[in-house]
Design a protein around this motif. Structure first.
Motif, mmCIF file in Angstrom:
data_model
loop_
_atom_site.group_PDB
_atom_site.id
_atom_site.type_symbol
_atom_site.label_atom_id
_atom_site.label_comp_id
_atom_site.label_asym_id
_atom_site.label_seq_id
_atom_site.Cartn_x
_atom_site.Cartn_y
_atom_site.Cartn_z
ATOM 1 N N GLY A 163 0.805 -1.213 0.000
ATOM 2 C CA GLY A 163 0.000 0.000 0.000
ATOM 3 C C GLY A 163 0.841 1.268 0.000
ATOM 4 O O GLY A 163 2.047 1.243 -0.259
ATOM 5 N N PRO A 164 0.219 2.426 0.299
ATOM 6 C CA PRO A 164 0.884 3.725 0.125
ATOM 7 C C PRO A 164 1.926 4.088 1.176
ATOM 8 O O PRO A 164 2.652 5.050 0.999
ATOM 9 C CB PRO A 164 -0.282 4.715 0.180
ATOM 10 C CG PRO A 164 -1.321 4.028 0.994
ATOM 11 C CD PRO A 164 -1.199 2.581 0.683
ATOM 12 N N VAL A 165 2.013 3.344 2.297
ATOM 13 C CA VAL A 165 3.017 3.623 3.326
ATOM 14 C C VAL A 165 3.745 2.321 3.637
ATOM 15 O O VAL A 165 3.120 1.328 4.005
ATOM 16 C CB VAL A 165 2.382 4.177 4.618
ATOM 17 C CG1 VAL A 165 3.475 4.585 5.601
ATOM 18 C CG2 VAL A 165 1.464 5.348 4.322
ATOM 19 N N VAL A 166 5.069 2.342 3.481
ATOM 20 C CA VAL A 166 5.864 1.128 3.694
ATOM 21 C C VAL A 166 7.033 1.444 4.616
ATOM 22 O O VAL A 166 7.703 2.474 4.468
ATOM 23 C CB VAL A 166 6.400 0.567 2.357
ATOM 24 C CG1 VAL A 166 7.268 -0.661 2.598
ATOM 25 C CG2 VAL A 166 5.259 0.217 1.419
ATOM 26 N N ARG A 167 7.275 0.564 5.541
ATOM 27 C CA ARG A 167 8.447 0.686 6.412
ATOM 28 C C ARG A 167 9.652 0.093 5.674
ATOM 29 O O ARG A 167 9.743 -1.118 5.477
ATOM 30 C CB ARG A 167 8.196 -0.056 7.726
ATOM 31 C CG ARG A 167 9.257 0.194 8.799
ATOM 32 C CD ARG A 167 8.920 -0.611 10.051
ATOM 33 N NE ARG A 167 9.896 -0.375 11.125
ATOM 34 C CZ ARG A 167 9.926 -1.097 12.248
ATOM 35 N NH1 ARG A 167 9.037 -2.088 12.427
ATOM 36 N NH2 ARG A 167 10.834 -0.828 13.181
ATOM 37 N N VAL A 168 10.590 0.951 5.292
ATOM 38 C CA VAL A 168 11.733 0.504 4.494
ATOM 39 C C VAL A 168 13.025 0.499 5.305
ATOM 40 O O VAL A 168 14.097 0.198 4.769
ATOM 41 C CB VAL A 168 11.905 1.382 3.239
ATOM 42 C CG1 VAL A 168 10.722 1.224 2.297
ATOM 43 C CG2 VAL A 168 12.115 2.847 3.611
ATOM 44 N N GLY A 169 12.948 0.839 6.572
ATOM 45 C CA GLY A 169 14.091 0.809 7.474
ATOM 46 C C GLY A 169 13.580 0.743 8.899
ATOM 47 O O GLY A 169 12.385 0.959 9.145
ATOM 48 N N PRO A 170 14.433 0.454 9.858
ATOM 49 C CA PRO A 170 13.975 0.374 11.254
ATOM 50 C C PRO A 170 13.217 1.614 11.709
ATOM 51 O O PRO A 170 12.264 1.507 12.493
ATOM 52 C CB PRO A 170 15.283 0.204 12.036
ATOM 53 C CG PRO A 170 16.216 -0.449 11.067
ATOM 54 C CD PRO A 170 15.871 0.136 9.729
ATOM 55 N N ASN A 171 13.621 2.774 11.213
ATOM 56 C CA ASN A 171 12.972 4.020 11.638
ATOM 57 C C ASN A 171 12.554 4.865 10.442
ATOM 58 O O ASN A 171 12.449 6.078 10.541
ATOM 59 C CB ASN A 171 13.933 4.828 12.534
ATOM 60 C CG ASN A 171 13.246 5.966 13.259
ATOM 61 O OD1 ASN A 171 12.110 5.815 13.722
ATOM 62 N ND2 ASN A 171 13.896 7.115 13.340
ATOM 63 N N THR A 172 12.294 4.206 9.305
ATOM 64 C CA THR A 172 12.047 4.933 8.061
ATOM 65 C C THR A 172 10.769 4.477 7.375
ATOM 66 O O THR A 172 10.546 3.271 7.197
ATOM 67 C CB THR A 172 13.228 4.757 7.077
ATOM 68 O OG1 THR A 172 14.437 5.159 7.724
ATOM 69 C CG2 THR A 172 13.019 5.579 5.817
ATOM 70 N N LEU A 173 9.951 5.447 6.973
ATOM 71 C CA LEU A 173 8.749 5.177 6.193
ATOM 72 C C LEU A 173 8.891 5.811 4.818
ATOM 73 O O LEU A 173 9.309 6.958 4.696
ATOM 74 C CB LEU A 173 7.507 5.753 6.874
ATOM 75 C CG LEU A 173 7.115 5.181 8.240
ATOM 76 C CD1 LEU A 173 5.882 5.911 8.776
ATOM 77 C CD2 LEU A 173 6.855 3.682 8.158
ATOM 78 N N HIS A 174 8.531 5.052 3.786
ATOM 79 C CA HIS A 174 8.477 5.593 2.429
ATOM 80 C C HIS A 174 7.008 5.690 2.022
ATOM 81 O O HIS A 174 6.218 4.780 2.260
ATOM 82 C CB HIS A 174 9.232 4.711 1.434
ATOM 83 C CG HIS A 174 9.378 5.339 0.083
ATOM 84 N ND1 HIS A 174 8.338 5.356 -0.841
ATOM 85 C CD2 HIS A 174 10.412 5.993 -0.501
ATOM 86 C CE1 HIS A 174 8.746 5.986 -1.941
ATOM 87 N NE2 HIS A 174 9.999 6.377 -1.762
ATOM 88 N N PHE A 175 6.658 6.830 1.410
ATOM 89 C CA PHE A 175 5.268 7.095 1.028
ATOM 90 C C PHE A 175 5.107 7.031 -0.486
ATOM 91 O O PHE A 175 6.044 7.267 -1.246
ATOM 92 C CB PHE A 175 4.841 8.474 1.527
ATOM 93 C CG PHE A 175 4.704 8.573 3.021
ATOM 94 C CD1 PHE A 175 3.462 8.487 3.627
ATOM 95 C CD2 PHE A 175 5.826 8.735 3.831
ATOM 96 C CE1 PHE A 175 3.326 8.578 5.004
ATOM 97 C CE2 PHE A 175 5.706 8.830 5.211
ATOM 98 C CZ PHE A 175 4.458 8.746 5.796
ATOM 99 N N ASN A 176 3.903 6.742 -0.894
ATOM 100 C CA ASN A 176 3.544 6.791 -2.303
ATOM 101 C C ASN A 176 2.189 7.490 -2.427
ATOM 102 O O ASN A 176 1.179 6.895 -2.755
ATOM 103 C CB ASN A 176 3.474 5.387 -2.910
ATOM 104 C CG ASN A 176 3.146 5.420 -4.396
ATOM 105 O OD1 ASN A 176 3.154 6.475 -5.020
ATOM 106 N ND2 ASN A 176 2.843 4.260 -4.974
ATOM 107 N N HIS A 177 2.205 8.791 -2.126
ATOM 108 C CA HIS A 177 1.004 9.614 -2.275
ATOM 109 C C HIS A 177 1.432 11.062 -2.394
ATOM 110 O O HIS A 177 2.273 11.532 -1.619
ATOM 111 C CB HIS A 177 0.054 9.435 -1.095
ATOM 112 C CG HIS A 177 -1.311 9.981 -1.366
ATOM 113 N ND1 HIS A 177 -1.630 11.308 -1.157
ATOM 114 C CD2 HIS A 177 -2.427 9.400 -1.873
ATOM 115 C CE1 HIS A 177 -2.895 11.509 -1.508
ATOM 116 N NE2 HIS A 177 -3.400 10.366 -1.944
ATOM 117 N N TYR A 178 0.842 11.778 -3.356
ATOM 118 C CA TYR A 178 1.325 13.129 -3.630
ATOM 119 C C TYR A 178 1.176 14.071 -2.436
ATOM 120 O O TYR A 178 1.987 14.974 -2.242
ATOM 121 C CB TYR A 178 0.632 13.712 -4.862
ATOM 122 C CG TYR A 178 -0.866 13.840 -4.780
ATOM 123 C CD1 TYR A 178 -1.463 14.982 -4.256
ATOM 124 C CD2 TYR A 178 -1.698 12.824 -5.251
ATOM 125 C CE1 TYR A 178 -2.841 15.104 -4.177
ATOM 126 C CE2 TYR A 178 -3.073 12.937 -5.185
ATOM 127 C CZ TYR A 178 -3.645 14.078 -4.647
ATOM 128 O OH TYR A 178 -5.008 14.196 -4.573
#
Length: 487
Positions: A53-68
């Motif tokens: 989905g639009p919010v993914v945890r890509v590191g222990p303390n990092t979120l990557h978003f996919n929404h403008y």
């Protein structure tokens, strides 16, 4: 280690957000895709968004978003967020005192105010002749060396030579003269810079080793890292010019035009920049001002040559606005041409500028990010790829279509076009980049007749997601035939 793993999986404030277990446990998840998978991080992030989905945890303390909306919360309106120092200090190991590496907002604001004087619209227009001179040189070389029926040129290399010469001449009044290594533009600076880009993630994730090696004796450095030759030679050149200006301020009078050092050295008192800072700023400016613009020219030229309708509309508009091709056409006139502008915007959308997500740290007063209230200290990021390829804003996003920019209302697309990033840390050189793009595209398509060498590879478009080496790296090269336009 086991306790830390358990904490990150089950008790960390971000434990509720979906993502791979390994990404939640270790920062080396990013290093694996960047180094072992050769710039594959953004490709992996796209897969994760499709899965989670639009919010993914890509590191222990990092979120990557996919929404403008999240992109604008982080970058456009992100006054309460700061650059994540671990990433930027690692990325700028070889030029740690440059403004690119600066994470303190107040320091960055002050430095931008000083450097920005060299990149204002007024400053760029006053030095337009320096840009045009380099473009004239490229056009002449292409006419001279690639006018035979069986001769073709690899434009991406020619564009890199051009933009490298422009940025060095513009900033330092001393050109790298990359264009002079014809017929194949094989200047060592271009070759070695590309090798350094390929080792970029080694520098990012093993910054202490790289920093130690770069301070070692030169022979040892070159034995360990042969690609550092260009770094050492450029550093020597910058130091020579800076020492000359510091020791003899009157030498400012002997340069062709104002350089970035003029404003930096005008600072008085404790804020006067050190010699090291001046050298580091020089590296940062060259890195930011060469490959990104060359990539945009390379992508836009390919699609204009592949699609006859695009090429025809562009050349017809240029002929009408620029009847005498032997007399220079100014930037302020060219930027009013609607189809040329549309082509440049679409080229910027496709080429991305920077493809790697730029991490920011949530502050105590940060409002919601993409509708989420996150704890202070959380690292948030979003690659420009997901903004530029959003079908809600750019229908059929993977189709190169300048016509989309000729619609009656392009306000939403304009808001989401971010090749120079957005907000308080937007690229300092965007005025220079816009000027370069207008002059390069206009001169190339008005003064030359280019024809794509058709091969099995050129039938295909650029890959949807390029390799991520901070700037995009496409596994696609094309060659063109060159002829001089007769009228």
């Amino acid at each position: 280690m086991g306790i830390l793993t358990l904490y990150r999986l089950f008790f960390h404030p971000l434990h509720k957000y979906p993502g791979p277990i390994l990404a939640a446990v270790t920062d080396w998840y990013e290093a694996y895709y960047s180094i072992i998978k050769k710039g594959g991080l953004v490709i992996e992030i796209e897969r994760l968004h499709k899965l989670y989905g639009p919010v993914v945890r890509v590191g222990p303390n990092t979120l990557h978003f996919n929404h403008y909306s999240a992109y604008h919360d982080i970058y456009t309106y992100g006054l309460t967020l700061v650059k994540e120092s671990g990433y930027y200090h690692g990325m700028c190991t070889l030029f740690p005192e440059s403004i690119v590496a600066c994470c303190d907002p107040e320091d960055a604001k002050s430095r931008r105010g000083t450097l920005g004087q060299s990149f204002s619209r007024r400053a760029v227009i006053s030095l337009e002749y320096a840009i045009q001179t380099k473009i004239d040189r490229l056009v002449a070389l292409l006419e001279e060396h690639y006018n035979a029926e069986n001769s073709t040129v690899q434009l991406v290399i020619a564009y890199r030579a051009l933009t490298t010469d422009i940025i060095t001449s513009y900033c330092f009044a001393e050109s790298a003269n990359s264009l002079d290594t014809t017929p194949d533009f094989s200047h060592f600076l271009l070759r070695d810079l590309q090798e350094m880009i390929k080792s970029f993630w080694i520098q990012r994730h093993f910054s202490s080793l790289v920093s130690l090696a770069s301070s070692a004796p030169e022979k040892l450095v070159l034995w360990l890292f042969p690609q550092f030759k260009v770094y050492l030679e450029m550093k020597t050149g910058f130091e020579r010019q800076i020492d000359k200006l510091i020791n003899n301020p009157a030498s400012f009078d002997n340069v062709d035009h104002e350089t970035v050092y003029h404003h930096l050295l005008e600072a008085k008192g404790p804020r006067r920049p050190s010699r090291t800072l001046l050298v580091d700023e020089a590296f940062g400016l060259i890195g930011a001002g060469s490959d990104t613009t060359a990539n945009t020219c390379n992508v836009g030229t390919f699609y204009a040559l592949k699609n006859e309708e695009i090429r025809q509309k562009l050349t017809e508009e240029l002929r009408e606005a620029w009847p005498d091709k032997d007399r220079p056409m100014s930037y302020v006139v060219l930027e009013k041409l609607p189809y040329l502008t549309a082509l440049i915007k679409e080229s910027l959308r496709f080429s991305l500028g920077i493809v790697h997500p730029l991490p920011r740290v949530v502050g105590p007063t940060t409002p919601e990010i993409g509708g989420l209230k996150l704890p202070p200290g959380t690292i948030v990021e979003m690659s420009t790829l997901f903004l530029h390829m959003n079908p809600e804003i750019f229908p059929d996003p993977y189709t190169f279509n300048p016509e989309r920019w000729l619609a009656e209302d392009t306000s939403k697309m304009t808001l989401d076009l971010a090749p120079f990033s957005k907000g308080p840390r937007i690229c300092l050189g965007l005025n220079l980049a816009w000027c370069e793009l207008y002059l390069i595209f206009a001169n190339i398509f008005r003064r030359l007749e280019l024809k794509l060498l058709v091969t099995e590879d050129t039938i295909k478009d650029f890959t949807a997601i390029p390799a991520d080496y901070f700037v995009p790296q496409w596994q696609k090269d094309y060659r063109v035939f060159v002829a001089k336009v007769k009228c």
